[in-house]
Design a protein around this motif. Structure first.
Motif, PDB file in Angstrom:
ATOM      1  N   ILE B  64      49.953  40.132  40.079  1.00 18.92           N
ATOM      2  CA  ILE B  64      49.695  38.776  40.575  1.00 18.92           C
ATOM      3  C   ILE B  64      48.888  38.035  39.507  1.00 18.92           C
ATOM      4  CG2 ILE B  64      48.480  37.442  42.337  1.00 18.92           C
ATOM      5  CD1 ILE B  64      50.729  38.843  43.666  1.00 18.92           C
ATOM      6  N   GLU B  65      49.283  36.803  39.253  1.00 19.18           N
ATOM      7  CA  GLU B  65      48.498  35.998  38.292  1.00 19.18           C
ATOM      8  C   GLU B  65      47.174  35.595  38.934  1.00 19.18           C
ATOM      9  OE1 GLU B  65      52.523  33.614  37.257  1.00 19.18           O
ATOM     10  OE2 GLU B  65      50.714  32.547  37.910  1.00 19.18           O
ATOM     11  N   GLY B  66      46.221  35.343  38.080  1.00 22.20           N
ATOM     12  CA  GLY B  66      44.985  34.755  38.617  1.00 22.20           C
ATOM     13  C   GLY B  66      43.775  35.613  38.303  1.00 22.20           C
ATOM     14  N   ASP B  67      42.661  34.937  38.124  1.00 23.78           N
ATOM     15  CA  ASP B  67      41.389  35.609  37.836  1.00 23.78           C
ATOM     16  C   ASP B  67      40.816  36.134  39.140  1.00 23.78           C
ATOM     17  OD1 ASP B  67      38.192  34.477  37.918  1.00 23.78           O
ATOM     18  OD2 ASP B  67      38.773  36.089  36.538  1.00 23.78           O
ATOM     19  N   ILE B  68      40.423  37.415  39.138  1.00 21.88           N
ATOM     20  CA  ILE B  68      40.010  38.025  40.414  1.00 21.88           C
ATOM     21  C   ILE B  68      38.793  37.308  41.023  1.00 21.88           C
ATOM     22  CG2 ILE B  68      41.007  40.298  40.015  1.00 21.88           C
ATOM     23  CD1 ILE B  68      38.288  41.329  39.122  1.00 21.88           C
ATOM     24  N   TYR B  69      37.998  36.672  40.152  1.00 21.95           N
ATOM     25  CA  TYR B  69      36.812  35.982  40.689  1.00 21.95           C
ATOM     26  C   TYR B  69      37.174  34.625  41.280  1.00 21.95           C
ATOM     27  CZ  TYR B  69      34.309  39.830  38.666  1.00 21.95           C
ATOM     28  OH  TYR B  69      33.884  41.103  38.381  1.00 21.95           O
ATOM     29  N   ARG B  70      38.354  34.108  40.920  1.00 26.25           N
ATOM     30  CA  ARG B  70      38.809  32.873  41.565  1.00 26.25           C
ATOM     31  C   ARG B  70      39.526  33.220  42.874  1.00 26.25           C
ATOM     32  NH1 ARG B  70      43.487  29.721  40.870  1.00 26.25           N
ATOM     33  NH2 ARG B  70      43.194  27.635  41.761  1.00 26.25           N
ATOM     34  N   LEU B  71      40.235  34.342  42.838  1.00 28.96           N
ATOM     35  CA  LEU B  71      40.980  34.745  44.044  1.00 28.96           C
ATOM     36  C   LEU B  71      40.035  35.294  45.116  1.00 28.96           C
ATOM     37  CD1 LEU B  71      44.087  36.486  42.389  1.00 28.96           C
ATOM     38  CD2 LEU B  71      43.797  34.088  43.091  1.00 28.96           C
ATOM     39  N   THR B  72      38.835  35.701  44.695  1.00 29.50           N
ATOM     40  CA  THR B  72      37.816  36.147  45.667  1.00 29.50           C
ATOM     41  C   THR B  72      36.484  35.500  45.298  1.00 29.50           C
ATOM     42  OG1 THR B  72      38.987  38.217  46.043  1.00 29.50           O
ATOM     43  CG2 THR B  72      36.677  38.164  46.704  1.00 29.50           C
TER      44      THR B  72
END
Lengths: 243, 243
Positions: B64-72
């Motif tokens: 999955i694309e995306g920075d884990i700190y943005r996604l959580t």
């Protein structure tokens, strides 16, 4: 007839331990106490006999009169939901018999502690695709419910779900007993959250005993019950039984 | 905007495992999938960094694309209810920020899998004695709920309590995924009881993998997901996303 029906937010929250403590503590105060556990699944086999171990423990610990097979008329070996165990073991849970037995007990004792089987939304039997649920039995014999919970992760969700279910189905959930209490700060935050959200009285916080039920040290249990079911807790609990 | 909000009947029912499988299986079908886990407590510390391990697992497994700190955006070290962890770690859960992040994600992906934090009745924050609950966030960002459950003892009670809570609070509980399925006869009795009582579709039964999350054998997981999220299950699941 004064009684309370004890259910849990989950399996293994210690309903039996709490029932034993309640019966013992109330007897210590001079009350004439009966105990009733109509349905039990996951019974232990001792030779040819199927033992309702919860009933046996409470009867022995709190010196309750009565034959364990009368106090627990429906016993299943399979540790499953009663409606599944009953159908597998070809036993019909006779609700009329449960009511009759409870009626008799109520005549003989000042207060009867009824131990449920798991939580409110447990199916006791299934007939022609219709479920007869534990909450229905509660409403038919004793709509006076005490909920046993703990402070472990997930407990807030299970406690609030149970309280909402009770509201939706017209059950009188009168008090909450917190079991396995370790007197740690976070536990009190969980308990305060439950009390604030539900407005249901916390009747007692009962200390964690790590070797129940494997190692039954009766004196250790009695000390915990003496401490946790003190006069103040007993007064609150009697308030539940009285109504 | 098409999304589903995944909650559990309890902690540790395998929501993260199921979310990873859903994201992976839907991507395999060519869908453009996003993932979002707004709040996580019990994060792991790696050196100075606090790692949202659920998010990390799903992002790595399903690519999955995306920075884990943005996604959580809200991560707490303490494995406690978010409102307790947040107050202890002096972090304010900014609901507006959660909504904005989800809004952005919804623009970029065909479908967004949102992983909740525990069950419906979990307090996310407490302000002036008022609780902001997970079910409120669900109603504000994505009232399209999939419930993950298992077949262990106590599951029927927790599942029915959750379904009743959803009804009482106006949540759209569209489907149930059974995790940790061992393909044993008693499990199907539990699942049939849940389906009969709730009338909510069972979307998939996902096989038990005993060494998750300790030993991540991606191929073994993918085989399970291929088998359990087959075309029929995917069709049902897409039905949930579509509405």
């Amino acid at each position: 007839m004064k009684a309370a029906y004890i259910v849990g937010t989950d399996t293994d929250v210690g309903k039996t331990f709490i029932c034993a403590g309640l019966c013992w503590a109330l007897k210590e105060k001079g009350y004439n106490i009966g105990y009733f556990k109509p349905v039990l699944s996951g019974a232990k086999r001792r030779g040819k006999m199927l033992i309702p171990q919860d009933t046996e423990f409470v009867v022995n610990f709190a010196k309750i009169e009565g034959d364990i097979y009368r106090l627990t008329p429906f016993i299943f070996e399979k540790p499953a939901s009663p409606h599944i165990a009953a159908s597998d073991e070809n036993i019909d849970i006779n609700v009329y018999q449960i009511k009759q037995t409870f009626e008799d007990l109520s005549q003989n004792y000042e207060f009867v502690v009824i131990e449920g089987c798991g939580g409110l939304a447990v199916p006791l039997k299934e007939e022609k695709n219709q479920f007869y649920m534990q909450y229905q039995l509660i409403k038919e014999i004793c709509n006076n419910v005490i909920l046993v919970t703990t402070t472990k992760l997930g407990t807030i969700n299970h406690t609030l779900l149970t309280v909402e279910f009770a509201k939706a189905y017209g059950l009188c959930l009168k008090g909450i007993i917190v079991n396995m209490y370790k007197n740690e700060p976070d536990e009190d935050k969980v308990i305060n959250t439950i009390a604030k959200f539900t407005n249901i009285p916390i009747l007692a916080k009962v200390d964690f005993i790590n070797d129940f039920p494997s190692d039954v040290d009766e004196n250790k249990f009695k000390n915990v019950f003496k401490k946790c079911f003190d006069d103040r807790a007993i007064m609150k609990i009697m308030g539940v039984f009285e109504c």
